[in-house]
Design an enzyme around this catalytic site. Structure first.
Site, PDB file in Angstrom:
ATOM      1  N   ALA A  55      43.524   2.636  86.155  1.00 41.53           N
ATOM      2  CA  ALA A  55      42.489   1.608  86.261  1.00 41.53           C
ATOM      3  C   ALA A  55      41.977   1.242  84.870  1.00 41.53           C
ATOM      4  O   ALA A  55      41.585   2.117  84.094  1.00 41.53           O
ATOM      5  CB  ALA A  55      41.338   2.098  87.127  1.00 41.53           C
ATOM      6  N   LYS A 115      30.950  13.640  79.156  1.00 38.76           N
ATOM      7  CA  LYS A 115      29.786  14.504  78.896  1.00 38.76           C
ATOM      8  C   LYS A 115      28.469  13.808  79.212  1.00 38.76           C
ATOM      9  O   LYS A 115      27.517  14.439  79.668  1.00 38.76           O
ATOM     10  CB  LYS A 115      29.785  15.009  77.464  1.00 38.76           C
ATOM     11  CG  LYS A 115      29.648  13.930  76.391  1.00 38.76           C
ATOM     12  CD  LYS A 115      30.883  13.860  75.582  1.00 38.76           C
ATOM     13  CE  LYS A 115      30.880  12.759  74.554  1.00 38.76           C
ATOM     14  NZ  LYS A 115      32.252  12.471  74.097  1.00 38.76           N
ATOM     15  N   GLU A 139      36.683  20.525  81.112  1.00 35.23           N
ATOM     16  CA  GLU A 139      36.856  21.182  79.812  1.00 35.23           C
ATOM     17  C   GLU A 139      36.766  20.192  78.650  1.00 35.23           C
ATOM     18  O   GLU A 139      36.177  20.496  77.606  1.00 35.23           O
ATOM     19  CB  GLU A 139      38.210  21.900  79.773  1.00 35.23           C
ATOM     20  CG  GLU A 139      38.451  22.705  78.505  1.00 35.23           C
ATOM     21  CD  GLU A 139      37.526  23.906  78.393  1.00 35.23           C
ATOM     22  OE1 GLU A 139      36.638  23.866  77.501  1.00 35.23           O
ATOM     23  OE2 GLU A 139      37.665  24.844  79.194  1.00 35.23           O
ATOM     24  N   VAL A 142      33.289  18.848  76.455  1.00 34.49           N
ATOM     25  CA  VAL A 142      32.403  19.571  75.538  1.00 34.49           C
ATOM     26  C   VAL A 142      32.951  19.709  74.128  1.00 34.49           C
ATOM     27  O   VAL A 142      32.243  19.441  73.162  1.00 34.49           O
ATOM     28  CB  VAL A 142      32.059  20.970  76.105  1.00 34.49           C
ATOM     29  CG1 VAL A 142      31.262  21.785  75.101  1.00 34.49           C
ATOM     30  CG2 VAL A 142      31.267  20.820  77.396  1.00 34.49           C
ATOM     31  N   GLY A 144      36.541  18.887  72.975  1.00 31.94           N
ATOM     32  CA  GLY A 144      37.917  18.440  72.785  1.00 31.94           C
ATOM     33  C   GLY A 144      38.923  19.473  73.237  1.00 31.94           C
ATOM     34  O   GLY A 144      38.896  19.934  74.378  1.00 31.94           O
ATOM     35  N   GLU A 200      32.760   5.480  65.981  1.00 30.35           N
ATOM     36  CA  GLU A 200      32.841   4.186  66.625  1.00 30.35           C
ATOM     37  C   GLU A 200      32.201   3.121  65.737  1.00 30.35           C
ATOM     38  O   GLU A 200      31.477   3.428  64.786  1.00 30.35           O
ATOM     39  CB  GLU A 200      32.109   4.226  67.974  1.00 30.35           C
ATOM     40  CG  GLU A 200      32.653   5.248  68.956  1.00 30.35           C
ATOM     41  CD  GLU A 200      34.008   4.867  69.521  1.00 30.35           C
ATOM     42  OE1 GLU A 200      34.379   3.676  69.420  1.00 30.35           O
ATOM     43  OE2 GLU A 200      34.701   5.764  70.040  1.00 30.35           O
ATOM     44  N   ASP A 211      25.413  12.606  71.519  1.00 29.60           N
ATOM     45  CA  ASP A 211      26.658  13.234  71.949  1.00 29.60           C
ATOM     46  C   ASP A 211      26.528  14.757  71.937  1.00 29.60           C
ATOM     47  O   ASP A 211      26.866  15.430  72.911  1.00 29.60           O
ATOM     48  CB  ASP A 211      27.795  12.782  71.029  1.00 29.60           C
ATOM     49  CG  ASP A 211      29.110  13.466  71.348  1.00 29.60           C
ATOM     50  OD1 ASP A 211      29.843  12.980  72.217  1.00 29.60           O
ATOM     51  OD2 ASP A 211      29.406  14.504  70.715  1.00 29.60           O
ATOM     52  N   LYS A 215      26.445  17.643  75.189  1.00 27.16           N
ATOM     53  CA  LYS A 215      27.288  18.839  75.223  1.00 27.16           C
ATOM     54  C   LYS A 215      26.443  20.110  75.270  1.00 27.16           C
ATOM     55  O   LYS A 215      26.784  21.074  75.972  1.00 27.16           O
ATOM     56  CB  LYS A 215      28.199  18.846  73.999  1.00 27.16           C
ATOM     57  CG  LYS A 215      29.201  17.699  74.002  1.00 27.16           C
ATOM     58  CD  LYS A 215      29.940  17.588  72.681  1.00 27.16           C
ATOM     59  CE  LYS A 215      30.934  16.444  72.689  1.00 27.16           C
ATOM     60  NZ  LYS A 215      31.617  16.268  71.392  1.00 27.16           N
TER      61      LYS A 215
END
Length: 444
Positions: A55, A115, A139, A142, A144, A200, A211, A215
């Site tokens: 998608a 996250k 997994e 949090v 990578g 980004e 971010d 986490k």
């Protein structure tokens, strides 16, 4: 007469139908691994993994050749409805939450790297998965590629975790590392991170600590069997960190890092038992292993009663590393679909209160510009003593031409509340020109 021989035909298990939501950097790498490692993955699962659709927002956008255009769809709901297992790497709250809840209600298990969603509304997803009897694995949400969720959620479930401390955002670690190694200011280091694909175009989620805070909330919830949301995390990003802060850190034997810290605090004179979770820049002694974590890498310390101190280190971001974590979860969940069984459900039995930021106890380094005259240091020391904050060390440098002295005061452990009151009182003293910087000292 011709004799007919009947041979036994071993029935092959039905494929596990996998739907992928999102086909950005991580999603593309997930497709690559599903395609190139299909035989090995089937052997590990006990059945083939069939990617039934991907998608995306725009099916006509250019894609990596590994992505079969025939699999692309803009109808995510229909795709979810025909999957046994849904992998979500879209990010954000909506439409991810609605799609995952739809998948779970349909009886599909879920693997997500989201996250933000887990930190904001994880309990809703966990409860839905529990009611439907399906798995939810995360997994990749949090750190990578670093296996961290599974050790905390499963390997240490028989132990008592006391503290989680670490670097969980590769972008900010890269930025601070460049400031330390080449003397760049924050804006220049962020621009370089953007050029290299670590940040980004809008780096707010990273540099403002959102971010890392998401986490930290997830890790605290797992470690302390208590529901901790993003709103519970005391958050401070790195936007106030200057090249001078980083240079002074080096002069005092420290490195500046953005740390996520989650602690189980026992009741004491400063307050009740509870969980304290925070994200902020901190000074880490150069001798500490976290000080040597360079570039976009992550590293996390988990301190447990029986296991002691464990360190997890590796690439915390990027398409291939994150996809590795996604595939690890996918194999585990698919195995359960084929052979039976379920992964761990949410554990929140402890229900510890989340303590306010002012309850945190740590050491501090305070840089102050004062008038260069006799007795000023004693006056500042008196203010600290009056607020119950003791001095561990003092450095002083003088700028004679400006009649200004720079005091660098490192304190012993104190509460956030006591330190804030102390700094406010120091700032009001007539001999103080400016409180230049206040940074916590961690990892001692």
């Amino acid at each position: 007469m011709t004799q007919q021989h009947t041979s036994d035909v071993t029935s092959q298990p039905a494929p596990v139908r996998v739907a992928l939501l999102g086909c950005g950097v991580v999603g593309t790498e997930v497709v690559r691994l599903l395609t190139t490692e299909s035989a090995d993955l089937a052997a590990r699962v006990g059945a083939p993994l069939e990617l039934v659709g991907i998608a995306v927002r725009d099916a006509t956008a250019p894609r990596d050749p590994v992505v079969d255009p025939a699999l692309l769809t803009e109808d995510a709901e229909s795709l979810v409805d025909r999957a046994d297992l849904v992998v979500e790497v879209v990010g954000g709250i909506e439409p991810a939450r609605t799609l995952l809840l739809r998948a779970i209600r349909n009886g599909a298990s879920v693997v997500t790297a989201n996250k933000a969603l887990l930190a904001e509304d994880g309990p809703t997803l966990y409860a839905a998965a529990d009611a439907a009897g399906v798995d939810i694995y995360f997994e990749a949400a949090v750190a990578g590629a670093i296996p961290l969720v599974r050790p905390v959620r499963e390997s240490l479930t028989g132990d008592r975790v006391r503290r989680v401390l670490g670097i969980v955002n590769g972008t900010t670690n890269f930025v601070l590392d460049r400031m330390a190694t080449d003397g760049l200011d924050l804006d220049a280091a962020v621009a370089e991170a953007q050029e290299l694909g670590y940040a980004e175009a809008d780096p707010t989620a990273d540099v403002e600590g959102y971010d890392a805070a998401a986490k930290a909330a997830i890790l605290a919830s797992l470690a302390f069997h208590t529901r901790v949301s993003l709103a519970d995390v005391d958050r401070q990003g790195i936007t106030s960190i200057t090249a001078e802060d980083v240079a002074w850190a080096a002069r005092t034997g420290h490195v500046v890092k953005l740390l996520a810290i989650a602690e189980h605090r026992l009741a004491d004179d400063d307050g009740p038992e509870g969980v304290q979770v925070r994200v902020h820049p901190a000074l880490v002694p150069s001798s500490h292993p976290l000080a040597g974590v360079r570039g976009a890498f992550n590293a996390v310390f988990v301190e447990a009663e029986a296991a002691g101190e464990l360190m997890f280190y590796g690439r915390g971001a990027g398409g291939a590393p994150t996809a590795s974590a996604v595939l690890g979860d996918l194999v585990s969940v698919a195995r359960h679909r084929v052979h039976g069984g379920r992964g761990p459900a949410e554990s929140f039995y402890a229900a510890l209160p989340v303590l306010p930021a002012r309850a945190a106890r740590t050491r501090y380094q305070v840089r102050i510009d004062v008038t260069d005259r006799p007795g000023v240091l004693a006056q500042v020391a008196t203010i600290l003593a009056e607020h119950g904050v003791s001095i561990e060390a003092v450095r002083q440098s003088v700028q004679p031409a400006e009649s200004v002295a720079r005091l660098v005061i490192t304190t012993h452990e104190a509460t956030e509340a006591a330190l804030s009151a102390t700094v406010a009182a120091i700032a009001e003293h007539d001999s103080v020109r400016e409180v230049v910087s206040v940074l916590r000292v961690e990892g001692v």
